[in-house]
Write a protein that holds these residues in place. Structure first.
Motif, mmCIF file in Angstrom:
data_model
loop_
_atom_site.group_PDB
_atom_site.id
_atom_site.type_symbol
_atom_site.label_atom_id
_atom_site.label_comp_id
_atom_site.label_asym_id
_atom_site.label_seq_id
_atom_site.Cartn_x
_atom_site.Cartn_y
_atom_site.Cartn_z
ATOM 1 N N SER A 18 12.983 -6.913 -25.748
ATOM 2 C CA SER A 18 13.940 -8.006 -25.508
ATOM 3 C C SER A 18 13.217 -9.234 -24.984
ATOM 4 C CB SER A 18 15.006 -7.560 -24.511
ATOM 5 O OG SER A 18 15.612 -6.368 -24.953
ATOM 6 N N ALA A 19 12.256 -9.015 -24.063
ATOM 7 C CA ALA A 19 11.498 -10.139 -23.516
ATOM 8 C C ALA A 19 10.716 -10.841 -24.624
ATOM 9 C CB ALA A 19 10.552 -9.648 -22.421
ATOM 10 N N LEU A 20 10.144 -10.033 -25.529
ATOM 11 C CA LEU A 20 9.375 -10.607 -26.643
ATOM 12 C C LEU A 20 10.272 -11.473 -27.526
ATOM 13 C CD1 LEU A 20 6.638 -10.513 -28.279
ATOM 14 C CD2 LEU A 20 7.732 -8.746 -29.638
ATOM 15 N N VAL A 21 11.476 -10.964 -27.810
ATOM 16 C CA VAL A 21 12.389 -11.717 -28.678
ATOM 17 C C VAL A 21 12.799 -13.026 -28.001
ATOM 18 C CG1 VAL A 21 14.689 -11.693 -29.691
ATOM 19 C CG2 VAL A 21 13.217 -9.696 -29.915
ATOM 20 N N ILE A 22 13.124 -12.933 -26.700
ATOM 21 C CA ILE A 22 13.530 -14.152 -25.988
ATOM 22 C C ILE A 22 12.369 -15.141 -25.944
ATOM 23 C CG2 ILE A 22 14.216 -15.039 -23.724
ATOM 24 C CD1 ILE A 22 15.736 -12.330 -23.371
ATOM 25 N N ALA A 23 11.146 -14.627 -25.685
ATOM 26 C CA ALA A 23 9.974 -15.507 -25.640
ATOM 27 C C ALA A 23 9.740 -16.147 -27.004
ATOM 28 C CB ALA A 23 8.750 -14.712 -25.197
ATOM 29 N N ALA A 24 9.947 -15.373 -28.065
ATOM 30 C CA ALA A 24 9.739 -15.916 -29.404
ATOM 31 C C ALA A 24 10.716 -17.048 -29.676
ATOM 32 C CB ALA A 24 9.899 -14.806 -30.442
ATOM 33 N N PHE A 25 11.977 -16.838 -29.290
ATOM 34 C CA PHE A 25 12.972 -17.915 -29.474
ATOM 35 C C PHE A 25 12.565 -19.147 -28.678
ATOM 36 C CE2 PHE A 25 15.976 -14.816 -31.232
ATOM 37 C CZ PHE A 25 16.586 -15.594 -32.187
ATOM 38 N N ALA A 26 12.155 -18.920 -27.427
ATOM 39 C CA ALA A 26 11.803 -20.057 -26.561
ATOM 40 C C ALA A 26 10.613 -20.810 -27.132
ATOM 41 C CB ALA A 26 11.504 -19.548 -25.155
ATOM 42 N N LEU A 27 9.586 -20.064 -27.567
ATOM 43 C CA LEU A 27 8.382 -20.726 -28.063
ATOM 44 C C LEU A 27 8.635 -21.444 -29.380
ATOM 45 C CD1 LEU A 27 5.594 -18.105 -27.298
ATOM 46 C CD2 LEU A 27 5.897 -20.372 -26.291
ATOM 47 N N ALA A 28 9.451 -20.828 -30.231
ATOM 48 C CA ALA A 28 9.630 -21.409 -31.562
ATOM 49 C C ALA A 28 10.533 -22.626 -31.535
ATOM 50 C CB ALA A 28 10.189 -20.358 -32.506
ATOM 51 N N TYR A 29 11.549 -22.604 -30.674
ATOM 52 C CA TYR A 29 12.529 -23.681 -30.733
ATOM 53 C C TYR A 29 12.347 -24.740 -29.662
ATOM 54 C CZ TYR A 29 14.624 -20.781 -34.258
ATOM 55 O OH TYR A 29 14.825 -20.052 -35.386
ATOM 56 N N PHE A 30 11.474 -24.475 -28.698
ATOM 57 C CA PHE A 30 11.158 -25.521 -27.722
ATOM 58 C C PHE A 30 9.650 -25.684 -27.683
ATOM 59 C CE2 PHE A 30 15.096 -23.470 -26.418
ATOM 60 C CZ PHE A 30 15.950 -24.553 -26.419
ATOM 61 N N ALA B 118 8.299 0.307 -33.374
ATOM 62 C CA ALA B 118 7.828 0.326 -34.759
ATOM 63 C C ALA B 118 8.482 -0.781 -35.578
ATOM 64 C CB ALA B 118 8.116 1.694 -35.388
ATOM 65 N N ALA B 119 9.761 -1.038 -35.317
ATOM 66 C CA ALA B 119 10.458 -2.081 -36.084
ATOM 67 C C ALA B 119 9.875 -3.456 -35.772
ATOM 68 C CB ALA B 119 11.952 -2.049 -35.755
ATOM 69 N N LEU B 120 9.572 -3.701 -34.482
ATOM 70 C CA LEU B 120 8.977 -4.988 -34.127
ATOM 71 C C LEU B 120 7.588 -5.120 -34.738
ATOM 72 C CD1 LEU B 120 10.067 -5.390 -30.414
ATOM 73 C CD2 LEU B 120 10.885 -6.661 -32.371
ATOM 74 N N ALA B 121 6.821 -4.028 -34.718
ATOM 75 C CA ALA B 121 5.487 -4.068 -35.322
ATOM 76 C C ALA B 121 5.596 -4.310 -36.819
ATOM 77 C CB ALA B 121 4.751 -2.755 -35.039
ATOM 78 N N HIS B 122 6.578 -3.651 -37.444
ATOM 79 C CA HIS B 122 6.791 -3.811 -38.890
ATOM 80 C C HIS B 122 7.064 -5.286 -39.234
ATOM 81 C CE1 HIS B 122 8.288 -2.146 -42.785
ATOM 82 N NE2 HIS B 122 8.883 -3.327 -42.812
ATOM 83 N N THR B 123 8.018 -5.866 -38.503
ATOM 84 C CA THR B 123 8.360 -7.268 -38.772
ATOM 85 C C THR B 123 7.174 -8.191 -38.495
ATOM 86 O OG1 THR B 123 10.677 -6.892 -38.302
ATOM 87 C CG2 THR B 123 9.893 -9.140 -38.059
ATOM 88 N N SER B 124 6.449 -7.922 -37.403
ATOM 89 C CA SER B 124 5.320 -8.785 -37.069
ATOM 90 C C SER B 124 4.225 -8.676 -38.125
ATOM 91 C CB SER B 124 4.762 -8.404 -35.694
ATOM 92 O OG SER B 124 5.781 -8.400 -34.742
ATOM 93 N N GLY B 125 3.943 -7.445 -38.560
ATOM 94 C CA GLY B 125 2.910 -7.261 -39.583
ATOM 95 C C GLY B 125 3.276 -7.973 -40.870
ATOM 96 N N GLN B 126 4.526 -7.802 -41.278
ATOM 97 C CA GLN B 126 5.000 -8.488 -42.487
ATOM 98 C C GLN B 126 4.890 -9.990 -42.328
ATOM 99 O OE1 GLN B 126 9.000 -7.290 -43.350
ATOM 100 N NE2 GLN B 126 8.280 -5.969 -44.975
ATOM 101 N N PHE B 127 5.303 -10.445 -41.150
ATOM 102 C CA PHE B 127 5.314 -11.887 -40.939
ATOM 103 C C PHE B 127 3.901 -12.455 -40.975
ATOM 104 C CE2 PHE B 127 5.121 -15.678 -38.450
ATOM 105 C CZ PHE B 127 6.162 -16.395 -38.993
ATOM 106 N N LEU B 144 10.560 -16.445 -37.372
ATOM 107 C CA LEU B 144 10.178 -15.192 -36.723
ATOM 108 C C LEU B 144 11.168 -14.728 -35.647
ATOM 109 C CD1 LEU B 144 8.147 -12.924 -36.591
ATOM 110 C CD2 LEU B 144 6.755 -14.282 -35.055
ATOM 111 N N PRO B 145 11.614 -15.611 -34.734
ATOM 112 C CA PRO B 145 12.506 -15.100 -33.685
ATOM 113 C C PRO B 145 13.761 -14.403 -34.215
ATOM 114 C CG PRO B 145 11.692 -17.259 -33.107
ATOM 115 C CD PRO B 145 11.258 -17.019 -34.507
ATOM 116 N N PRO B 146 14.513 -14.982 -35.178
ATOM 117 C CA PRO B 146 15.664 -14.227 -35.684
ATOM 118 C C PRO B 146 15.272 -12.916 -36.340
ATOM 119 C CG PRO B 146 15.637 -16.461 -36.600
ATOM 120 C CD PRO B 146 14.429 -16.334 -35.753
#
Lengths: 124, 182
Positions: A18-30, B118-127, B144-146
């Motif tokens: 969850s932290a990774l996803v939130i960080a990704a949103f923050a980094l990508a959109y700001f 594994a799902a996060l790794a899968h998406t990251s590898g693909q990306f 990537l975030p969505p």
């Protein structure tokens, strides 16, 4: 024992993910490094570079009329353009590296660039 | 106990082949369902990878997954196309993640955590493959975030489904038949 075999590691991974996803949103959109220069390209003319340093308004005359460009620190927009579908205006503020607005009637593209090298266009 | 490889290599190979066949079937069925958002799909075939991992071990999971990628691309006609390479990159990335986390399961880690990682790794590898090779566009990271959010959700769901599959008495019988099977 719970039915789906949850362990403490699952909670750790869920929290980290969850932290990774939130960080990704923050980094990508700001993004930290925003746009620095506006490139005005018009058919038949050399591209014009305008730094995004202070607030001002430019007017570019094209075959269909006048495109009014507003520049503010770190962003620019197509404020008024002769295209009747308002596609150029509809692009809104251009503030991230690579953002682009196009006025086809005036044969004009407006693109803001940051510091990183980008691609001119993409075909596949 | 889950995680112990069966002693008989032939039986193990049959189990891998059967699991790979199931995984290919699931992937083909999933490919037939239109996704509302390009790049996002449930990844239900990964349930089979998780079951293989937790029942037969990492090597079996890797075999099942790589056979699935190859077999489904043959049947879908995407072999060696960008879709195939993306699928392979995702599979390799998620298998690498599972190899790292495997020693923690099942004592400290359940199927849900494994599936999310594994799902996060899968998406990251693909990306990474998509960004580095196929579509090197500076704005691609905005996608990537969505995609990661979708991976978190679908990973959790496949993990829950895998846990239910593993808990099913019919699967449990296979997990435990290492001694009692004739």
């Amino acid at each position: 024992m719970n039915p789906i075999g949850l362990r403490w590691g699952d909670a750790v991974i869920g929290a980290l993910a969850s932290a990774l996803v939130i960080a990704a949103f923050a980094l990508a959109y700001f993004p930290a490094g925003g746009a620095r220069v506006l490139v005005i390209s018009q058919a038949g003319a050399a591209p014009q570079h305008e730094p995004l340093d202070r607030r001002r308004t430019l007017e570019v005359t094209g075959p269909a009329g006048i495109t009014r460009i507003e520049i503010e620190p770190g962003r620019a927009r197509c404020a008024e353009s002769p295209g009747y579908r308002n596609i150029c205006e509809g692009s809104g503020w251009l503030q991230a590296h690579g953002d682009i607005a196009v006025s086809l009637p005036n044969r004009l593209t407006l693109q803001v660039l940051g510091s990183e090298p980008g691609f001119d266009s993409l075909h596949y | 106990m889950p995680g112990n490889p069966p002693p008989d290599p032939a039986q193990r190979d049959r189990a891998i082949a059967a699991l790979a066949a199931i995984a290919i079937g699931i992937q083909i069925l999933e490919a037939a369902i239109p996704s509302p958002v390009p790049g996002i799909k449930p990844g239900l075939a990964n349930i089979v990878t998780l079951v293989a991992l937790l029942v037969l071990g990492w090597r079996a999971a890797a075999a099942v997954t790589l056979i699935r990628v190859l077999g489904s691309s043959l049947l879908l006609g995407t072999l060696l196309s960008p879709a195939f390479w993306l699928s392979l990159a995702g599979a390799i990335a998620s298998l690498a993640m599972l190899a790292v986390l495997r020693p923690l399961a099942p004592r400290h880690l359940g199927p849900v955590g494994l599936a999310i990682a594994a799902a996060l790794a899968h998406t990251s590898g693909q990306f990474l493959l998509a960004w580095a090779v196929i579509i090197p566009h500076p704005n691609l990271p905005l996608l990537l975030p969505p995609l990661l959010l979708a991976a978190l959700i679908t990973g959790g769901l496949t993990g829950i489904l895998a846990a239910h599959v593993l808990g099913d008495p019919r699967i449990q019988r296979h997990v435990r038949t290492r001694k009692s099977d004739p």
